[in-house]
Scaffold this motif. Structure first.
Motif, PDB file in Angstrom:
ATOM      1  N   VAL A  50       0.850  -1.183   0.000  1.00 45.53           N
ATOM      2  CA  VAL A  50       0.000   0.000   0.000  1.00 45.53           C
ATOM      3  C   VAL A  50       0.885   1.231   0.000  1.00 45.53           C
ATOM      4  O   VAL A  50       2.029   1.189   0.429  1.00 45.53           O
ATOM      5  CB  VAL A  50      -0.937   0.038   1.231  1.00 45.53           C
ATOM      6  CG1 VAL A  50      -1.944  -1.082   1.176  1.00 45.53           C
ATOM      7  CG2 VAL A  50      -0.143  -0.013   2.518  1.00 45.53           C
ATOM      8  N   SER A  51       0.350   2.324  -0.503  1.00 44.30           N
ATOM      9  CA  SER A  51       1.110   3.565  -0.505  1.00 44.30           C
ATOM     10  C   SER A  51       1.064   4.187   0.879  1.00 44.30           C
ATOM     11  O   SER A  51       0.231   3.828   1.710  1.00 44.30           O
ATOM     12  CB  SER A  51       0.529   4.544  -1.524  1.00 44.30           C
ATOM     13  OG  SER A  51      -0.732   5.007  -1.072  1.00 44.30           O
ATOM     14  N   SER A  52       1.967   5.134   1.106  1.00 45.36           N
ATOM     15  CA  SER A  52       1.974   5.848   2.382  1.00 45.36           C
ATOM     16  C   SER A  52       0.637   6.529   2.622  1.00 45.36           C
ATOM     17  O   SER A  52       0.129   6.553   3.734  1.00 45.36           O
ATOM     18  CB  SER A  52       3.104   6.872   2.386  1.00 45.36           C
ATOM     19  OG  SER A  52       3.125   7.586   3.587  1.00 45.36           O
ATOM     20  N   ASP A  53       0.015   7.098   1.566  1.00 44.29           N
ATOM     21  CA  ASP A  53      -1.268   7.775   1.720  1.00 44.29           C
ATOM     22  C   ASP A  53      -2.361   6.803   2.131  1.00 44.29           C
ATOM     23  O   ASP A  53      -3.251   7.131   2.896  1.00 44.29           O
ATOM     24  CB  ASP A  53      -1.670   8.473   0.418  1.00 44.29           C
ATOM     25  CG  ASP A  53      -0.859   9.741   0.187  1.00 44.29           C
ATOM     26  OD1 ASP A  53      -0.133  10.159   1.115  1.00 44.29           O
ATOM     27  OD2 ASP A  53      -0.942  10.302  -0.915  1.00 44.29           O
ATOM     28  N   GLU A  54      -2.310   5.549   1.613  1.00 42.73           N
ATOM     29  CA  GLU A  54      -3.329   4.568   1.970  1.00 42.73           C
ATOM     30  C   GLU A  54      -3.195   4.128   3.423  1.00 42.73           C
ATOM     31  O   GLU A  54      -4.166   3.710   4.048  1.00 42.73           O
ATOM     32  CB  GLU A  54      -3.227   3.347   1.049  1.00 42.73           C
ATOM     33  CG  GLU A  54      -3.670   3.615  -0.374  1.00 42.73           C
ATOM     34  CD  GLU A  54      -3.427   2.430  -1.281  1.00 42.73           C
ATOM     35  OE1 GLU A  54      -4.386   1.995  -1.933  1.00 42.73           O
ATOM     36  OE2 GLU A  54      -2.291   1.926  -1.343  1.00 42.73           O
ATOM     37  N   ALA A 120       1.062  -5.121   5.620  1.00 36.37           N
ATOM     38  CA  ALA A 120       1.377  -4.953   4.207  1.00 36.37           C
ATOM     39  C   ALA A 120       2.549  -4.004   4.018  1.00 36.37           C
ATOM     40  O   ALA A 120       2.750  -3.083   4.807  1.00 36.37           O
ATOM     41  CB  ALA A 120       0.154  -4.414   3.461  1.00 36.37           C
ATOM     42  N   GLU A 121       3.318  -4.224   2.957  1.00 40.62           N
ATOM     43  CA  GLU A 121       4.438  -3.348   2.641  1.00 40.62           C
ATOM     44  C   GLU A 121       3.921  -1.921   2.443  1.00 40.62           C
ATOM     45  O   GLU A 121       2.907  -1.696   1.798  1.00 40.62           O
ATOM     46  CB  GLU A 121       5.161  -3.817   1.383  1.00 40.62           C
ATOM     47  CG  GLU A 121       6.357  -2.939   1.036  1.00 40.62           C
ATOM     48  CD  GLU A 121       7.035  -3.338  -0.256  1.00 40.62           C
ATOM     49  OE1 GLU A 121       6.435  -4.115  -1.028  1.00 40.62           O
ATOM     50  OE2 GLU A 121       8.158  -2.865  -0.504  1.00 40.62           O
ATOM     51  N   VAL A 122       4.639  -0.964   3.013  1.00 36.90           N
ATOM     52  CA  VAL A 122       4.288   0.442   2.873  1.00 36.90           C
ATOM     53  C   VAL A 122       5.221   1.050   1.825  1.00 36.90           C
ATOM     54  O   VAL A 122       6.441   0.967   1.949  1.00 36.90           O
ATOM     55  CB  VAL A 122       4.432   1.194   4.210  1.00 36.90           C
ATOM     56  CG1 VAL A 122       4.137   2.679   4.021  1.00 36.90           C
ATOM     57  CG2 VAL A 122       3.502   0.594   5.253  1.00 36.90           C
ATOM     58  N   LYS A 123       4.646   1.635   0.798  1.00 34.82           N
ATOM     59  CA  LYS A 123       5.414   2.224  -0.285  1.00 34.82           C
ATOM     60  C   LYS A 123       5.531   3.735  -0.111  1.00 34.82           C
ATOM     61  O   LYS A 123       4.545   4.415   0.182  1.00 34.82           O
ATOM     62  CB  LYS A 123       4.737   1.941  -1.638  1.00 34.82           C
ATOM     63  CG  LYS A 123       4.751   0.471  -2.044  1.00 34.82           C
ATOM     64  CD  LYS A 123       6.110   0.052  -2.533  1.00 34.82           C
ATOM     65  CE  LYS A 123       6.052  -1.300  -3.237  1.00 34.82           C
ATOM     66  NZ  LYS A 123       7.398  -1.696  -3.711  1.00 34.82           N
TER      67      LYS A 123
END
Length: 200
Positions: A50-54, A120-123
């Motif tokens: 997931v992105s940092s914003d998510e 989950a991995e944080v992007k």
């Protein structure tokens, strides 16, 4: 008699299915600042990213500036400056009205990492500073791997991260009123100069 047995089996199946569909939320109440507008949700699996914003709803603050940080000598926005935020790190942050409460010269990183709690991995998490690396003396460029000491989000501290971006500059700590009407957020770390504008 057969009909009664069939009904019993059907109800049993519904009970099992109902138990499988229940979800849990993560406790983020440990000695950190979490606003009431930040709602914890369940992550689907550790294999997704997931992105940092998510993931921004899980962001929290320790309120403590890392040791060794140096006050900015000539910040564009000195302490006490009223600014409007353009950053989107947390709900309601964009267009939030803020006051600068700290300004520091350092190296600023965007990083991707897998949380130590199996989330989950944080992007592209923005931001981590040099002093929040487990080895703050490490010279880092984009693409390098680092160990994080930062504790902005659950499972971040101790995680291994890949550096997506590295910036030399001034980083800010702000108190801000979210644009969505949420509770005042104190000591938000970090915001860069291009994520705010002076309030007129």
């Amino acid at each position: 008699m057969k009909k009664r047995v069939f009904v019993t089996i059907g109800l049993g199946s519904l009970f099992i299915l109902g138990a499988c569909s229940s979800t849990t939320t993560q406790d983020t109440s440990h000695e950190t600042h979490v606003t009431s507008s930040e709602v914890a949700t369940t992550t689907e699996s550790s294999e997704t990213s997931v992105s940092s914003d998510e993931m921004m709803h899980e962001h929290h603050e320790s309120g403590e500036i890392p040791a060794g940080m140096k006050d900015a000598e000539n910040p564009k926005y000195p302490v006490g400056t009223q600014v409007t935020l353009t950053a989107t790190h947390m709900p309601g942050m964009e267009n939030g009205q803020a006051t600068v409460v700290g300004a520091y010269d350092t190296t600023i990183y965007a990083v991707s990492y897998t949380p130590t709690d199996g989330g989950a991995e944080v992007k592209n998490h923005k931001w981590v500073v040099q002093e929040e690396l487990q080895d703050p003396n490490q010279e880092v460029v984009a693409g390098d791997t680092v160990a994080l000491e930062a504790d902005h989000m659950t499972g971040m501290k101790g995680a291994t991260a890949t550096v997506d971006e590295a910036i030399q500059g001034t980083v800010y700590v702000v108190d801000y009123q979210p644009a969505d009407g949420g509770e005042m957020v104190m000591n938000h770390m970090w915001v860069t100069e291009d994520e705010m504008t002076a309030t007129e």
